[in-house]
Structure formats: C-alpha cells, structure tokens
Enzyme design. Structure first.
Site, mmCIF file in Angstrom:
data_model
loop_
_atom_site.group_PDB
_atom_site.id
_atom_site.type_symbol
_atom_site.label_atom_id
_atom_site.label_comp_id
_atom_site.label_asym_id
_atom_site.label_seq_id
_atom_site.Cartn_x
_atom_site.Cartn_y
_atom_site.Cartn_z
ATOM 1 N N CYS A 1 0.852 -1.187 0.000
ATOM 2 C CA CYS A 1 0.000 0.000 0.000
ATOM 3 C C CYS A 1 0.891 1.242 0.000
ATOM 4 O O CYS A 1 2.011 1.221 0.499
ATOM 5 C CB CYS A 1 -0.925 0.101 1.201
ATOM 6 N N ARG B 1 3.162 0.101 -5.254
ATOM 7 C CA ARG B 1 3.040 -0.510 -3.932
ATOM 8 C C ARG B 1 1.718 -1.248 -3.745
ATOM 9 O O ARG B 1 1.505 -1.924 -2.739
ATOM 10 C CB ARG B 1 3.171 0.561 -2.849
ATOM 11 N N TRP C 1 -3.067 -2.465 -1.541
ATOM 12 C CA TRP C 1 -2.773 -3.862 -1.875
ATOM 13 C C TRP C 1 -3.428 -4.654 -0.755
ATOM 14 O O TRP C 1 -2.971 -4.628 0.382
ATOM 15 C CB TRP C 1 -1.263 -4.083 -1.896
ATOM 16 N N ASN D 1 -0.715 1.975 6.046
ATOM 17 C CA ASN D 1 0.055 0.948 5.355
ATOM 18 C C ASN D 1 0.639 0.037 6.436
ATOM 19 O O ASN D 1 1.300 0.531 7.350
ATOM 20 C CB ASN D 1 1.167 1.622 4.534
ATOM 21 N N GLY D 2 0.358 -1.258 6.342
ATOM 22 C CA GLY D 2 0.877 -2.182 7.352
ATOM 23 C C GLY D 2 -0.175 -3.209 7.715
ATOM 24 O O GLY D 2 -1.170 -3.371 7.003
ATOM 25 N N GLU E 1 17.013 -15.704 -11.456
ATOM 26 C CA GLU E 1 16.505 -14.357 -11.714
ATOM 27 C C GLU E 1 15.751 -14.305 -13.053
ATOM 28 O O GLU E 1 14.703 -13.678 -13.162
ATOM 29 C CB GLU E 1 17.671 -13.360 -11.695
ATOM 30 N N LYS F 1 11.852 -13.146 -13.359
ATOM 31 C CA LYS F 1 11.451 -12.035 -14.216
ATOM 32 C C LYS F 1 10.339 -12.498 -15.151
ATOM 33 O O LYS F 1 9.331 -11.821 -15.330
ATOM 34 C CB LYS F 1 12.620 -11.516 -15.074
ATOM 35 N N GLU G 1 6.904 -13.338 -13.256
ATOM 36 C CA GLU G 1 6.188 -12.265 -12.566
ATOM 37 C C GLU G 1 5.521 -11.288 -13.521
ATOM 38 O O GLU G 1 4.479 -10.733 -13.201
ATOM 39 C CB GLU G 1 7.060 -11.545 -11.528
ATOM 40 N N HIS H 1 16.077 -35.403 -11.717
ATOM 41 C CA HIS H 1 15.447 -35.875 -10.482
ATOM 42 C C HIS H 1 13.976 -35.486 -10.412
ATOM 43 O O HIS H 1 13.413 -35.360 -9.328
ATOM 44 C CB HIS H 1 16.227 -35.346 -9.271
ATOM 45 N N LYS I 1 5.808 -3.787 -5.179
ATOM 46 C CA LYS I 1 7.265 -3.677 -5.223
ATOM 47 C C LYS I 1 7.895 -3.808 -3.845
ATOM 48 O O LYS I 1 8.946 -4.411 -3.683
ATOM 49 C CB LYS I 1 7.667 -2.345 -5.833
#
Ligand code: G6P
Length: 612
Positions: free
Chosen positions: A2, A27, A76, A102-103, A485, A489, A492, A508, A607
C-alpha cells in the site's frame, strides 16, 4: 504494501495527492481513495475500486475536490477483498477522525471486540478501520490532543503501520505515526508532505524527515513537529534527498521497466565509482575497516526475491575469491529458523527498498544475537539502512517498476566489490589479480550497454513465446544463479509458469514435465561447466524441448544444439551474472508486452513487501 500520501499547504490538495499516488501505485493497485478537507472545513472522502485512473476519473483529476489539506491511499489488499468499502481512507462514524494506513494490525480481532463492546460498529473488513476507531475512542474518552489519542492507540496496537490521520477539530493538520512501515515527511515553503516513498514528493520538495519507529509527526503549514510515545517533543534534522525529479518519470519510455533496463549502465557505473578511489576499492564509507574484514569468520546473506538471487550469485563469488564460507538464505526462513550464528560472522542483508518486512526482521534477529550486520540498500534513510551497523548504498536511483532490474544489477556490483576487497585484505589474491578484477569490473557498464542495444533480436524471439505454457531455465554454478533471476522475471510479468533448475537436478523430476515444444533456456557462461550443461540441454531436446542457449561470444558450438542463441560479451567468470541477466530481463519484458500485460504493475504483486 500500500502507498500513502498526505499534503497540507496552500495548493489544491487532491491534485497533489493523486499525483503522489501515481508514483506509489507500484506498492498496490487494487483500489484507491483520498480524503480532503474542503474550504468549509468538512472532510470529504472519495474512493474507487480498481486502478488509480478510476479515482482520477471520479474526481476529475482531483479538480472536483476543493481544499488544501488531505490524505490518500493506494491499496494492496491484506484484510478484506479489493472493494470500494475496504478502500482507504477509513473514518469514524461522525468523520471526526479519518486515516490511511500501510501495514498490518496483528491484534485487530482483540481490538475490534473491545470496540464493539464500547458500542462501535464496522462498515469494512479492514484492520485499518479498527485503528481509526481506536484512535477515535481514545480521542473522545480522554478529550486530549490528537497526539495523546494516537499515543494511546499505538500502545495497544500490535503489528506494523504507517498512519496518516486527520482530525476534524484540527484543520490544516495531519498526524503521522509509524512502526515498521516506511514513511517520510517532506517540508516545502508553507507546506508539508507525507509519503510512503520518496518519488511521491520529489517533484515538490527534497527536504525530508525520517520519522522513527513509535514516533508521531504533526504536519502543519511548512512545519513538522515530532513527539515520542510519552508525548514529549523530539528534535530532528531534515535530510536533503539527492535523487532528481526526472528519475521518477518515464522519460519517453513506454514503461518504467524498459527505462530502468536502459539505466543499468549508469547505475552500475555510479555504484562502482562510489567505492573506487585511485583504482582501488575503498570501503571506508561503508564503514568496514581492514581489521573488521580480517575478523569475519563466515558470512550469512539474507534477502527476499531478486535480492536473494543476488545473494545466491554472491555466495559463489565471495567463496571463490575471498575464501570465506557463505550461506545465503531467504529472510522469511532465516527469521523463524532460530539460526545458529557464529559470533564473528557478518550478516549481509540485501534490499532495494530497505523496508521488506522479512529482511528487516532478519536484520533485527541478527542484531539481537550480537552479530555484525551490513545492509546493501538502495533507499537512503530506509529502515534497514538505519538499523544495520554498516551500509553499502547502491546508486540505482528510484526504481518504480515492480520487477527489479537496475537495483538488482547494482546489488551485484556491491557484492563483487565486497568479494574483491575481502579477498585482497585477507591475502587470497595478489595485487595483479586485484587490479585485473577491478579493471574488468569497470568494463561492465559498456558491455551491458552493448547487450541492450541488441534488443530487437530478443524482441523478435520473445514475441514468438507469448503462447508458451511453461518455460524452464537451467544452468550450473553461477549460471544457476542467473536462471533463478531469469525465471522470476519471466513469471512475474508474463504470467507464464517458469522454473529455474540447477541443470544437474533436472533428471530428479523436472524432466518429466518437458513436452513437445516446451521452451528450455540453458545458460552457459561458465567455461568449465559448459559441456555439462550442453548435455543437459540435449537430454531435454531428446524429449521434445525447444532450446534457447545463452552464452558468451566464442562458444559457437552451442548452435549445433540450441534452436536460438543469444551471446553476451566475455567477462571474468565471477561477473557473468551482470551480463547474462540482461537478455533475460529483456525477454521477460517483451513476452509481457506481446501478451498485452501491464509490465510495470503485474497482478497481485507489489514492489515493496512491507508485510510478512
Ligand atoms: C518484491 C519486488 C522484488 C524484490 C523483492 C525484495 O518482490 O518485486 O523486485 O526483489 O520484493 O525487495 P527489496 O526491496 O527488499 O529488495
């Protein structure tokens, strides 16, 4: 997650709030809202489900709301689905207290039960409404000041919060309170700002205050006053932010991600230059002395997401060059694992935002155990930067796209610099190797620039992958770190299922997922492991896979095996992640673009992950 903003001054608040929220949309972006005090002193609240553009439309870009004091929020969802009712701001029933948050309030149920017993009713499913009504309860019960009421509430609330609160009886003022969630307060001529992150206010002011944990800030016209939990005034110095306002704009690029990919040569070069003096690495700004370096018995790298992937690469590099044992761990695991830490160890926490809840908790865990800590952080003044014993600042500038690119690249540079310097100080490399490694490091910005120049070829290949169902990335050693990475990328921002596999592990289990046409991307920058990975690629091909190879110029034999090949310039093996990751960033970007997705704000993600 948020994002929150606040403004009080002489200008039309709603316009500034919406502008600030647009910089914080990374956010959270499932709903948004603003509360503004109109010219008659009445607080008006407008909210909308969906992207910020819906709220912008509803308020005519803020023009529909008069008034010069207000707060705003982009959400969010944590407690309660994304909806207009759950969107912030939240308020007491008589609108005498209005707030954004926010939290996460962990003991919200217990507080809600208490408030229900006191006759309060609730219109939303959010924990924020409980915080607002708790403040309202204490405000009315003790008939004290807003600071008293917020203080009482802070003592009762468990969890994390950055709160911005307006009280009907205090026009022109906003009250801010913080515990473990990011928030900065900005001051301009006759006006004050509040935001979760710097880009939201950069256009208006660079003078900011960092509000500490369990502190309250009172924002008036051009002045901020701080209080501690006892209600006593606390003195604070303002800091001047170095980032410039254009850095938070798209500058002609279609997306922030593409802009940030292009900013990598500069970000890498700036970060490198920050620790280079006369051709040598100087860690004095980081605060590490030669004595400190010699005493390190082992290193624990702790981080989340891409920063964790930097840690995986750094583990190989530090162990190989400095010969110090390194363990890399996800912060969310480290914090609850009750880790056995060597007292002479060094805990390195890597974080772009410096606010990731798990990374911050891991840092605190290490500090509590008395272990020396070092933060590799991008945001100046962030919680991790403030709490770590030492800080290595990456100079990536503001990163807006949810999928990190330039911050990741600068974090790698910080790790290389540490590895090389540790190796030199501990006598593991001689002067010649030392200078050679630094000289090679200095070539990276140009090499990265060259790879980016060649992006059309990757765009062409990526556009053909838009329909892919699964993509597998394989590599060994440092190449495995690159695949982690690359795969993140891809998944997402393109929403294509992808996995990174240590090439030797394929047999395996994962190989059973390879079908006709499944794309397998083999990363082969490590000469000594080249043939082994080629063999693993061939095994995939025999089961129908379509192969892409990512290797260095010179390894042309890969064309016998792979259907499509991308070459990157040669560099020292330790630094190959810095180059090989670039085509994978571009590839993820172009696949997302080809699918018509929102590259900068992928669904369900934020983010800065400031909740567990
Ligand atoms: C989120 C971001 C990632 C980032 C991770 C850790 O998931 O989307 O890009 O790597 O958080 O964030 P930090 O700010 O601690 O580097």
């Amino acid at each position: 997650m948020c994002g929150i903003v606040g403004y009080t001054g002489e200008r039309q608040a709603a316009v500034i709030l919406l502008e600030g929220l647009s910089k914080l949309e990374y956010r959270g972006y499932d709903s948004a809202g603003v509360a503004v005090r109109d010219n008659d002193g009445k607080i008006e609240v407008v909210k909308a489900k969906g992207r910020l553009s819906v709220l912008e439309e509803k308020t005519n870009g803020g023009q529909a709301l008069s008034g010069t004091c207000g707060i705003g929020h982009t959400r969010w969802a944590t407690h309660g689905e994304p909806s207009e009712g759950n969107a912030h701001p939240h308020h007491s029933d008589d609108l005498s207290v209005v707030a954004v948050h926010n939290g996460i309030i962990e003991n919200y149920q217990e507080l809600k039960d208490k408030l229900i017993r006191k006759g309060y009713q609730f219109y939303s499913e959010t924990d924020t409404e409980i915080a607002v009504k708790l403040i309202d309860y204490y405000y009315k019960k003790y008939l004290g000041t807003p600071v008293d009421a917020i203080n009482h509430a802070m003592v009762r609330i468990r969890g994390s919060y950055a709160l911005a609160v307006m009280f009907e009886e205090y026009p022109g003022e906003i009250y801010a309170a913080r515990k473990d969630s990011p928030m900065i307060l900005g001051v301009g001529e006759g006006e004050c700002y509040l935001a979760s992150d710097v880009p939201a206010i950069l256009k208006y002011t660079r003078n900011v205050y960092y509000i500490g944990n369990m502190e309250i800030g009172r924002l008036g016209k051009g002045q901020v006053t701080f209080y501690n939990l006892d209600g006593d005034q606390v003195e604070k110095e303002a800091t001047e932010i170095q980032w410039d306002a254009e850095a938070a704009e798209k500058a002609g690029y279609e997306h922030f991600m593409m802009k940030e990919i292009h900013e990598q040569p500069k970000a890498v070069s700036d970060t490198l230059r920050s620790v280079l003096r006369d051709g040598r690495i100087d860690l004095s700004d980081v605060g590490l002395t030669e004595e400190d370096i010699k005493e390190i018995s082992r290193i624990y790298i702790v981080a989340c997401g891409s920063a964790y992937h930097v840690g995986v690469a750094a583990q190989y590099v530090i162990e190989d060059l400095a010969k110090i044992p390194v363990r890399v761990e996800l912060a969310s695991e480290f914090r609850y694992r009750r880790p056995l830490l060597d007292p002479s160890g060094l805990v390195i926490v890597i974080s772009q935002s410096g606010e990731t809840a798990d990374s911050l908790a891991a840092l605190r865990e290490a500090k509590e155990k008395g272990i020396k800590t070092l933060g590799i952080v991008n945001v100046v003044g962030s919680s991790i930067a403030r709490e770590a014993d030492n800080v290595f600042y990456t100079l990536a500038g503001p990163e807006i796209a949810v999928a990190t690119t330039k911050a990741y690249s600068t974090q790698l540079i910080a790790c290389y610099a540490l590895a090389i310097q540790f190796a030199k100080v501990r006598g593991e490399i001689d002067d010649e190797d030392y200078t050679g490694l630094i000289t090679e490091l200095e070539t990276l910005p140009d090499k990265i620039g060259k790879i980016i120049e060649d992006k059309e070829r990757i765009q062409w290949f990526a556009s053909k992958q838009a329909a892919a169902k699964d993509i597998f990335f394989i590599g060994r050693g440092i190449d495995y770190a690159i695949t982690l990475e690359g795969s993140l990328k891809m998944k997402e921002i393109s929403y294509i299922h992808s996995e990174a596999y240590a090439a030797g592990e394929l047999k395996h289990g994962t190989i059973s997922l390879i079908e006709d046409g499944t794309l397998v991307i083999g990363v082969l920058t490590q000469q000594d492991l080249y043939e082994k990975t080629v063999s693993n690629m061939v095994e995939c091909k025999s089961r129908g896979a379509y192969l892409m190879g990512l290797t260095t110029y010179g390894n042309y034999s890969i064309e016998d095996t792979a259907d499509f090949v991308v070459y990157v310039p040669k560099t020292d093996v330790h630094f190959s992640v810095s180059l090989a990751v670039i085509p994978l960033q571009l590839m993820a970007y172009y696949v997302s673009l080809a699918k018509g997705l929102d590259v900068d704000k992928p669904r369900n993600l934020a983010k800065s992950v400031t909740v567990e």
